[in-house]
Design an enzyme around this catalytic site. Structure first.
Site, PDB file in Angstrom:
ATOM      1  N   PRO A  28       0.797  -1.267  -0.037  1.00  0.00           N
ATOM      2  CA  PRO A  28      -0.060   0.030   0.116  1.00  0.00           C
ATOM      3  C   PRO A  28       0.880   1.261   0.074  1.00  0.00           C
ATOM      4  O   PRO A  28       1.774   1.321   0.739  1.00  0.00           O
ATOM      5  CB  PRO A  28      -0.856  -0.176   1.249  1.00  0.00           C
ATOM      6  CG  PRO A  28      -0.023  -1.094   2.147  1.00  0.00           C
ATOM      7  CD  PRO A  28       0.869  -1.844   1.314  1.00  0.00           C
ATOM      8  N   ASP A  72      -2.267   3.049   2.408  1.00  0.00           N
ATOM      9  CA  ASP A  72      -1.672   2.916   3.822  1.00  0.00           C
ATOM     10  C   ASP A  72      -2.306   4.466   4.323  1.00  0.00           C
ATOM     11  O   ASP A  72      -1.501   5.315   3.889  1.00  0.00           O
ATOM     12  CB  ASP A  72      -0.178   2.909   3.614  1.00  0.00           C
ATOM     13  CG  ASP A  72       0.349   2.480   4.899  1.00  0.00           C
ATOM     14  OD1 ASP A  72      -0.295   2.793   6.010  1.00  0.00           O
ATOM     15  OD2 ASP A  72       1.497   2.260   5.007  1.00  0.00           O
ATOM     16  N   TRP A  74       3.538   0.935  10.253  1.00  0.00           N
ATOM     17  CA  TRP A  74       4.282   0.010   9.639  1.00  0.00           C
ATOM     18  C   TRP A  74       3.735  -1.461   9.978  1.00  0.00           C
ATOM     19  O   TRP A  74       3.923  -2.530   9.213  1.00  0.00           O
ATOM     20  CB  TRP A  74       5.863  -0.049   9.673  1.00  0.00           C
ATOM     21  CG  TRP A  74       6.490   1.102   9.098  1.00  0.00           C
ATOM     22  CD1 TRP A  74       6.808   2.424   9.384  1.00  0.00           C
ATOM     23  CD2 TRP A  74       6.731   0.840   7.661  1.00  0.00           C
ATOM     24  NE1 TRP A  74       7.249   3.016   8.345  1.00  0.00           N
ATOM     25  CE2 TRP A  74       7.109   2.316   7.324  1.00  0.00           C
ATOM     26  CE3 TRP A  74       6.707   0.233   6.545  1.00  0.00           C
ATOM     27  CZ2 TRP A  74       7.553   2.609   5.946  1.00  0.00           C
ATOM     28  CZ3 TRP A  74       7.018   0.344   5.278  1.00  0.00           C
ATOM     29  CH2 TRP A  74       7.502   1.939   5.045  1.00  0.00           C
ATOM     30  N   GLN A 133      12.529  -0.668   0.684  1.00  0.00           N
ATOM     31  CA  GLN A 133      11.574  -1.245   1.543  1.00  0.00           C
ATOM     32  C   GLN A 133      12.138  -2.765   1.940  1.00  0.00           C
ATOM     33  O   GLN A 133      11.550  -3.192   2.880  1.00  0.00           O
ATOM     34  CB  GLN A 133      10.533  -1.899   0.682  1.00  0.00           C
ATOM     35  CG  GLN A 133       9.667  -0.455   0.078  1.00  0.00           C
ATOM     36  CD  GLN A 133       8.605   0.100   1.265  1.00  0.00           C
ATOM     37  OE1 GLN A 133       8.722  -0.066   2.420  1.00  0.00           O
ATOM     38  NE2 GLN A 133       7.939   1.159   0.851  1.00  0.00           N
ATOM     39  N   TRP A 165       8.658  -2.275   4.204  1.00  0.00           N
ATOM     40  CA  TRP A 165       7.632  -3.159   4.059  1.00  0.00           C
ATOM     41  C   TRP A 165       8.006  -4.670   3.879  1.00  0.00           C
ATOM     42  O   TRP A 165       7.383  -5.599   4.759  1.00  0.00           O
ATOM     43  CB  TRP A 165       6.679  -2.730   2.752  1.00  0.00           C
ATOM     44  CG  TRP A 165       5.452  -3.299   2.648  1.00  0.00           C
ATOM     45  CD1 TRP A 165       4.476  -3.661   3.467  1.00  0.00           C
ATOM     46  CD2 TRP A 165       4.987  -4.125   1.637  1.00  0.00           C
ATOM     47  NE1 TRP A 165       3.515  -4.452   2.980  1.00  0.00           N
ATOM     48  CE2 TRP A 165       3.884  -4.770   1.970  1.00  0.00           C
ATOM     49  CE3 TRP A 165       5.470  -4.578   0.066  1.00  0.00           C
ATOM     50  CZ2 TRP A 165       2.915  -5.433   0.878  1.00  0.00           C
ATOM     51  CZ3 TRP A 165       4.931  -5.246  -0.706  1.00  0.00           C
ATOM     52  CH2 TRP A 165       3.644  -5.793  -0.310  1.00  0.00           C
ATOM     53  N   LYS A 207      17.779  13.897  -6.318  1.00  0.00           N
ATOM     54  CA  LYS A 207      16.706  13.395  -5.889  1.00  0.00           C
ATOM     55  C   LYS A 207      15.602  14.293  -6.904  1.00  0.00           C
ATOM     56  O   LYS A 207      15.787  15.315  -7.104  1.00  0.00           O
ATOM     57  CB  LYS A 207      16.188  13.783  -4.536  1.00  0.00           C
ATOM     58  CG  LYS A 207      15.511  12.609  -3.797  1.00  0.00           C
ATOM     59  CD  LYS A 207      15.347  12.793  -2.443  1.00  0.00           C
ATOM     60  CE  LYS A 207      14.015  12.059  -1.867  1.00  0.00           C
ATOM     61  NZ  LYS A 207      14.151  12.065  -0.422  1.00  0.00           N
ATOM     62  N   LYS A 257      10.224  18.875  -7.243  1.00  0.00           N
ATOM     63  CA  LYS A 257       9.794  19.971  -8.151  1.00  0.00           C
ATOM     64  C   LYS A 257      10.537  21.330  -8.103  1.00  0.00           C
ATOM     65  O   LYS A 257      10.631  22.153  -9.109  1.00  0.00           O
ATOM     66  CB  LYS A 257       8.518  20.215  -7.559  1.00  0.00           C
ATOM     67  CG  LYS A 257       7.464  19.393  -7.928  1.00  0.00           C
ATOM     68  CD  LYS A 257       5.846  19.623  -7.657  1.00  0.00           C
ATOM     69  CE  LYS A 257       4.864  18.622  -8.136  1.00  0.00           C
ATOM     70  NZ  LYS A 257       4.057  18.407  -7.263  1.00  0.00           N
TER      71      LYS A 257
END
Ligand SMILES: [Zn+2]
Ligand SMILES: [Zn+2]
Length: 935
Positions: free
Chosen positions: A51, A90, A521, A557, A561, A594, A597
């Site tokens: 999620p 999530d 988590w 992750q 996750w 990274k 914007k």
């Protein structure tokens, strides 16, 4: 088959609008739903959707896994599996809370309590609803099939009940305990965070902090011991000093003052100072000595303010004497526990110094540093101030510098689960495979116990009702909680859950829930059972679907996750949670930073989808090394290249087929005629080879290896097969038309999981109108099954192409036009038997030679006979003239039916009748220059 016409296709293809047409078609026909319903219930393939946090609109980093979450399930669906795909959200935790705080202008936890938890929670609900709508456009337009409408949300009552169940099971197994410990703590969000959360997105930054040496006066002499720290604000919490008993220490005289420090640190601490060593001794001599505390704001115990031996003392930095504040550091805390020291916690939940510490009261910890330094200076207790640049952790949500702070929290005993976690990790297929014993395996090795509780609001509650007599009630279901409380439970969120009161079994008092909520988590790690409300419903389904066949997310992750799924599955079921796991790298901006914007360093994903279509993006992402764990810098040029090098040549081959099929009124026949033409046999074999390799790569979850096959095959098809077969298509050769049709259809089925739109379009054009038994969508078809391959034909054609390439190269270097026939070519090869007469004819045609001589040798050589006889020259002139006439006709916009008269200064008379026949000319007449006229 019914006689039908091919549907009309656009003259100039626009992939984005073609895709829109297919999206509408799928929706109108419920193709996705059918692709699940039509597969047998017992043949299940399980995919778990990790999620996403419900924040902001999707970016490339969320589209990448979303595409891979589509490719593999489409593939297994075509292989006959039933692949349920339900979207998940999530919803809980800091990501949402911070957005809501931003919106409402809330700065602190007190602000939240001022507006009321009810209002705050309602805003969290509203936020989740708005954001989820934004995602739908993207999900449709990248071609992802997923059940969006029935998405599970971690904030749903049923989901939260399963989470409560999981907690209670772990508690019953004695895997959860409450303890006062230090952990990383965000003073802004006023909550502890777990180590893996901080490690996940590399939340460490290099910062400059003060590094100070402080004088602690020994009680039994007039000497001072020098201790060192980079966190002056922790000094009011000082309770001990640590030294290394095996190291040498010295007492020096500096301007009449006596100072004690490690011998090996003398040079750097007292650089340039005029000191004299009075005494040298082992650290053990200092152990047990008492010193005068810097501050006396708290009551303390008999073991405090003494010097102890500890192995955490380093001789690499500082004075060789470490200041210990058990309230504020992992090592300090453990040492404090071991030595039975007091704990001073002089910092409140918001990271401010408490009132009891009067000189610094109300200051945020980092802001207190200079004030503490100043105060110690005024009392002549500060020896030295320096600066140190070191790596320091920051809150991954709000960017506030984190501190270590001791507090009472709930922990999961990961230490106890480690052997099982390591063992079940062995069976997981990781892509790339170094993750198994690398990032993931090492993560397991070094994992501390998991701090499960957060001092926040928008989350699942820690489901523990605790009495002052020590009794705890940990319900495993809503029903159990209702029975014990006599209350109706409709919401497990704060504030409702805190109004639920139960009676203590031991002493009969009314007891309340503990204040903490659960780390979000824990909830995402619970999705395998919580998404289907197991064990309260769907038991059988869960047993069939667990563990998952496939999951995918990005590399961080492994600490998030992937990790929490693994911990919880081991804790609850003694099993891994997934069998195959693709770990992607990170998509960086065009400049390697990274994507942001602010930097404008990435192309807008919506623009990309509207300009190039989803399929170019799918080919780009899925073919990239980002799919095997490596980082890439996003590059729009590569997306454009996928249109130019793959999609357009594919479209043109399809269009080429339609042109000649329609011209010759050929429609697909059910009875397949067996062509004996070597080019037909070759391309049919080639597409089989392609299907087999493509399938093998996807079966192994090596998606880039599958994508890598696509462009070479399209080049084989368009640049070799179609080019060598032009005359046959022009003449309506049925074998050629049928072969190209078969190839396009099989190619489409093979790549449908990867490029679902264009292949669906081909299916709707080439198959559906002519075959009433065909599936209404290509994605409802079965994956092509390839049994036999003719490897020697592949090899032979490979040799032919090599010979032609070398022959054409020789013509080019010697400046001989391709239209000039040559007498012969001499080919020497290790394998002359491969070159059958059919293949020799291809060489003759391609290289425009009269004969091919094949001889045996130990390596390949190609020699062109370049001697031009008068006959060969005449034939070359004839071909040049025919070509010039055709060019002229085209320029004058004449069709093939228009008759013409050709004027030329000269022409090879032996070819006159052939010239007239080839160009539909009535006659050819002598003139000063070359031109043609219409009759
Ligand atoms: Zn924070
Ligand atoms: Zn009690």
């Amino acid at each position: 088959m019914a006689q039908k016409n091919y549907k009309k296709i656009p003259q100039n293809v626009n992939f984005a609008s073609l895709e829109q047409e297919i999206i509408d078609f799928w929706k109108a026909n419920h193709s996705f739903e059918k692709s699940i319903d039509q597969r047998p219930l017992e043949n299940v393939y399980t995919f778990y959707d990790g999620p996403p946090f419900i924040t902001g609109s999707p970016h490339h980093g969320s589209l990448l896994p979303s595409i891979a979450k589509d490719v593999i399930p489409r593939f297994w669906t075509m292989k006959g599996k039933r692949v349920r795909r339900v979207w998940g959200w999530d919803c809980h935790g800091l990501p949402t809370e911070n957005k809501v705080e931003e919106k409402l202008g809330l700065k602190t936890k007190k602000d939240i309590e001022t507006i009321g938890i009810r209002r705050y929670i309602d805003e969290c609900y509203a936020y989740v609803k708005n954001v989820s709508q934004e995602w739908e456009w993207y999900i449709d337009h990248i071609g992802r099939w997923v059940d969006f409408n029935n998405s599970y949300k971690t904030m749903d009552l049923k989901y939260m009940e399963s989470v409560m169940w999981a907690f209670s099971q772990l508690y019953k197994k004695d895997l959860i305990y409450k303890s006062r410990r230090t952990s990383l703590y965000c003073p802004r969000c006023a909550t502890p965070l777990s180590n893996f959360e901080i490690a996940m997105d590399n939340s460490y930054r290099m910062v400059e902090d003060p590094a100070i040496s402080i004088k602690f006066k020994l009680t039994d002499s007039d000497a001072f011991i020098l201790a060192w720290t980079t966190t002056p604000w922790t000094l009011p919490g000082n309770l001990a000093l640590a030294i290394d008993q095996d190291q040498d220490y010295v007492k020096v005289d500096l301007n009449g003052e006596h100072l004690i420090l490690a011998k090996s640190r003398l040079d750097s601490v007292l650089t340039g100072q005029n000191y004299r060593v009075i005494e040298e001794f082992k650290g053990s001599k200092l152990v047990g000595k008492s010193y005068e505390p810097l501050y006396r704001f708290f009551e303390t115990g008999p073991n405090d303010y003494k010097i102890y031996n500890a192995d955490l003392v380093s001789m690499e930095e500082g004075t060789g004497v470490v200041h210990i504040a058990p309230g504020f550091g992992d090592e300090d805390f453990n040492l404090g526990k071991l030595l039975n020291l007091s704990i001073i916690d002089h910092v409140d939940d918001e990271g401010k110094i408490i009132d009891q510490v009067a000189p610094f009261a109300g200051l945020f910890v980092k802001k207190a540093d200079p004030v503490v330094i100043e105060e110690l200076t005024s009392r002549h207790l500060l020896f030295k101030v320096e600066k140190i640049t070191h790596s320091y952790p920051f809150c991954y949500r709000c960017g506030t510098p984190l501190i270590y702070k001791s507090q009472t929290a709930w922990y999961l005993r990961v230490s106890q689960l480690k052997p099982g976690m390591k063992e079940t990790n062995e069976a997981i297929n990781w892509i790339p495979d170094h993750i198994k014993h690398g990032r993931f395996g090492q993560g397991i090795e070094t994992a501390p116990d998991w701090c499960l509780s957060r001092s926040r609001y928008w989350a699942s509650p820690i489901p523990v009702w605790e009495c002052s007599c020590g009794f705890r009630f940990v319900p495993e279901s809503i029903q159990e909680l209702e029975t014990k409380s006599g209350q109706k439970i409709t919401n497990l969120h704060k504030p409702e859950i805190d109004e639920v009161v139960v009676k203590c079994h031991q002493c009969g008092k009314d007891i309340h829930r503990v204040p903490e909520v659960l780390d979000c988590w824990f909830e995402s790690g619970s999705m395998p059972y919580a998404q289907i409300h197991y064990p309260f419903e769907n038991k059988e389904q869960f047993n069939k679907e667990f563990p998952a066949d496939y999951i995918i997310e990005y590399i961080a992750q492994t600490r998030g996750w992937f990790y929490t799924l693994h911990v919880l599955a081991n804790g609850l079921f003694g099993s891994a949670s997934f069998k195959n796991c693709i770990v992607t790298g990170v998509i960086m901006g065009t400049d390697g930073r990274k994507m942001s914007k602010l930097y404008k360093n990435y192309p807008d994903p919506k623009m990309i989808l509207q300009k190039y279509g989803a399929e170019a993006l799918r080919l780009y992402f899925m073919g990239s090394v980002v799919m095997i764990g490596e980082n890439i810098n996003i590059d729009e040029k590569e997306i454009e290249d996928k249109v130019k090098n793959i999609l357009l040549p594919l479209w043109n081959s399809f269009k080429y087929f339609l042109t000649y099929a329609q011209l010759n009124e050929w429609i697909p026949k059910r009875e397949v005629i067996k062509s004996t033409n070597v080019l037909d046999l070759w391309i049919l074999n080639k597409v089989n080879e392609f299907s087999q390799n493509f399938e093998q790569a996807l079966t192994a979850y090596q998606i880039p290896n599958a994508v890598r096959l696509v462009q070479p095959f399209i080049e084989d098809l368009s640049r070799w097969y179609i080019r060598q077969s032009r005359d046959r298509f022009v003449n309506g050769d049925i074998d050629a038309l049928q072969t190209l049709w078969l190839v396009l259809v099989q190619y489409s089925k093979t790549t449908a999981p990867l490029i679902p739109f264009i292949t669906e379009y081909f299916w709707q054009t080439l198959v559906v109108p002519f075959d009433p038994k065909a599936s209404e969508s290509i994605h409802l078809e079965s994956y092509p099954l390839v049994t036999t391959l003719n490897t020697s034909l592949s090899e032979a054609m490979g040799l032919v192409r090599q010979i032609c390439e070398q022959g054409n190269m020789a013509r080019k270097t010697q400046g001989i036009s391709t239209r000039q026939p040559l007498a012969s070519i001499n080919v020497k090869t290790t394998n002359p038997n491969l070159l059958t007469s059919d293949l020799v004819n291809i060489i003759k045609n391609e290289l425009n030679v009269k004969s091919v001589k094949v001889e045996s040798a130990d390596h390949l050589t190609v020699d062109l006979d370049t001697i031009l006889t008068p006959d060969l020259i005449a034939e070359g002139d004839f071909r040049d003239l025919v070509r010039n006439i055709q060019v002229e006709r085209k320029k004058m916009d004449m069709t093939l039916k228009d008759r013409i008269i050709v004027y030329a200064p000269d022409w090879p008379k032996t070819f006159e009748s052939e010239i007239l026949a080839k160009t539909q000319a009535e006659s050819i007449r002598k003139a000063d220059t070359f031109y043609i006229t219409k009759v």
